[in-house]
Design a protein around this motif. Structure first.
Motif, PDB file in Angstrom:
ATOM      1  N   THR A  90     -12.924  29.493   8.699  1.00 49.23           N
ATOM      2  CA  THR A  90     -12.145  30.090   7.385  1.00 49.23           C
ATOM      3  C   THR A  90     -10.811  30.075   7.624  1.00 49.23           C
ATOM      4  OG1 THR A  90     -14.031  30.869   6.135  1.00 49.23           O
ATOM      5  CG2 THR A  90     -12.121  31.560   5.521  1.00 49.23           C
ATOM      6  N   ALA A  91      -9.969  29.086   6.977  1.00 48.84           N
ATOM      7  CA  ALA A  91      -8.456  29.246   7.097  1.00 48.84           C
ATOM      8  C   ALA A  91      -7.669  28.067   5.977  1.00 48.84           C
ATOM      9  CB  ALA A  91      -8.405  28.680   8.372  1.00 48.84           C
ATOM     10  N   VAL A  92      -6.552  28.060   6.049  1.00 44.52           N
ATOM     11  CA  VAL A  92      -5.792  27.103   5.399  1.00 44.52           C
ATOM     12  C   VAL A  92      -5.572  25.970   6.350  1.00 44.52           C
ATOM     13  CG1 VAL A  92      -3.791  26.392   4.234  1.00 44.52           C
ATOM     14  CG2 VAL A  92      -4.854  28.568   3.669  1.00 44.52           C
ATOM     15  N   TYR A  93      -5.815  24.685   6.103  1.00 44.82           N
ATOM     16  CA  TYR A  93      -5.828  23.548   7.079  1.00 44.82           C
ATOM     17  C   TYR A  93      -4.497  22.801   6.670  1.00 44.82           C
ATOM     18  CZ  TYR A  93     -10.028  24.815   9.297  1.00 44.82           C
ATOM     19  OH  TYR A  93     -10.977  25.462  10.096  1.00 44.82           O
ATOM     20  N   TYR A  94      -3.573  22.702   7.581  1.00 46.58           N
ATOM     21  CA  TYR A  94      -2.292  22.006   7.653  1.00 46.58           C
ATOM     22  C   TYR A  94      -2.222  20.650   8.117  1.00 46.58           C
ATOM     23  CZ  TYR A  94      -0.577  26.376   5.592  1.00 46.58           C
ATOM     24  OH  TYR A  94      -0.431  27.599   4.980  1.00 46.58           O
ATOM     25  N   CYS A  95      -1.569  19.608   7.408  1.00 47.70           N
ATOM     26  CA  CYS A  95      -1.443  18.262   8.409  1.00 47.70           C
ATOM     27  C   CYS A  95       0.228  18.262   8.341  1.00 47.70           C
ATOM     28  CB  CYS A  95      -1.831  17.157   7.452  1.00 47.70           C
ATOM     29  SG  CYS A  95      -1.695  15.679   8.322  1.00 47.70           S
ATOM     30  N   LYS A  96       0.466  17.934   9.864  1.00 48.96           N
ATOM     31  CA  LYS A  96       2.235  17.665  10.002  1.00 48.96           C
ATOM     32  C   LYS A  96       2.120  16.255  10.582  1.00 48.96           C
ATOM     33  CE  LYS A  96       4.062  19.017  14.007  1.00 48.96           C
ATOM     34  NZ  LYS A  96       4.561  19.870  14.927  1.00 48.96           N
ATOM     35  N   GLY A 108      -1.288  22.429   2.498  1.00 52.54           N
ATOM     36  CA  GLY A 108      -2.264  22.985   3.066  1.00 52.54           C
ATOM     37  C   GLY A 108      -3.436  22.939   2.188  1.00 52.54           C
ATOM     38  N   THR A 109      -4.674  23.085   2.717  1.00 49.78           N
ATOM     39  CA  THR A 109      -5.876  23.027   2.019  1.00 49.78           C
ATOM     40  C   THR A 109      -6.806  24.090   2.431  1.00 49.78           C
ATOM     41  OG1 THR A 109      -7.617  21.651   1.018  1.00 49.78           O
ATOM     42  CG2 THR A 109      -7.181  21.051   3.214  1.00 49.78           C
TER      43      THR A 109
END
Length: 115
Positions: A90-96, A108-109
């Protein structure tokens, strides 16, 4: 202007699967890296893995076997496939997106793993 957009988050039961796309627009760079990070509640942002413009993928050892990164060639979209999810995921997932000069982050999602 470069824009990075993640999607595909949501609530999933333990053991479930989610596939999150990350799309990048506004870049003309032919050499780049796209990376995934996660930030669990109350913790620092953590690197998950990534893929380069040559298609080489790399995933944090602790996540290998459950997390897979792939891409669609030609439209700057990468996917984070998360399998056998656990509550600790469980987390916020970020793309860079990194084009060699600048870093561009998505908003983030949220992924919530809960029964």
């Amino acid at each position: 202007q470069v824009q990075v957009v993640e999607s595909g988050g949501g609530r999933v039961q333990p053991g479930g699967l989610l596939i999150g796309p990350c799309s990048v627009s506004g870049s003309t760079s032919s050499r780049y890296e796209m990376e995934w990070f996660l930030q669990a509640p109350g913790k620092k942002r953590e690197w998950v893995g990534g893929i380069g413009s040559r298609g080489i993928t790399y995933v944090k050892n602790a996540m290998k076997g459950r997390f897979t990164i792939s891409r669609v060639i030609g439209n700057n979209t990468v996917f984070l496939k998360m399998d056998n999810l656990k509550p600790d995921d469980t987390a916020v997932y970020y793309c860079k997106f990194v084009d060699g000069h600048n870093d561009y982050w998505g908003q983030g999602t949220q992924v919530t793993v809960s029964s």
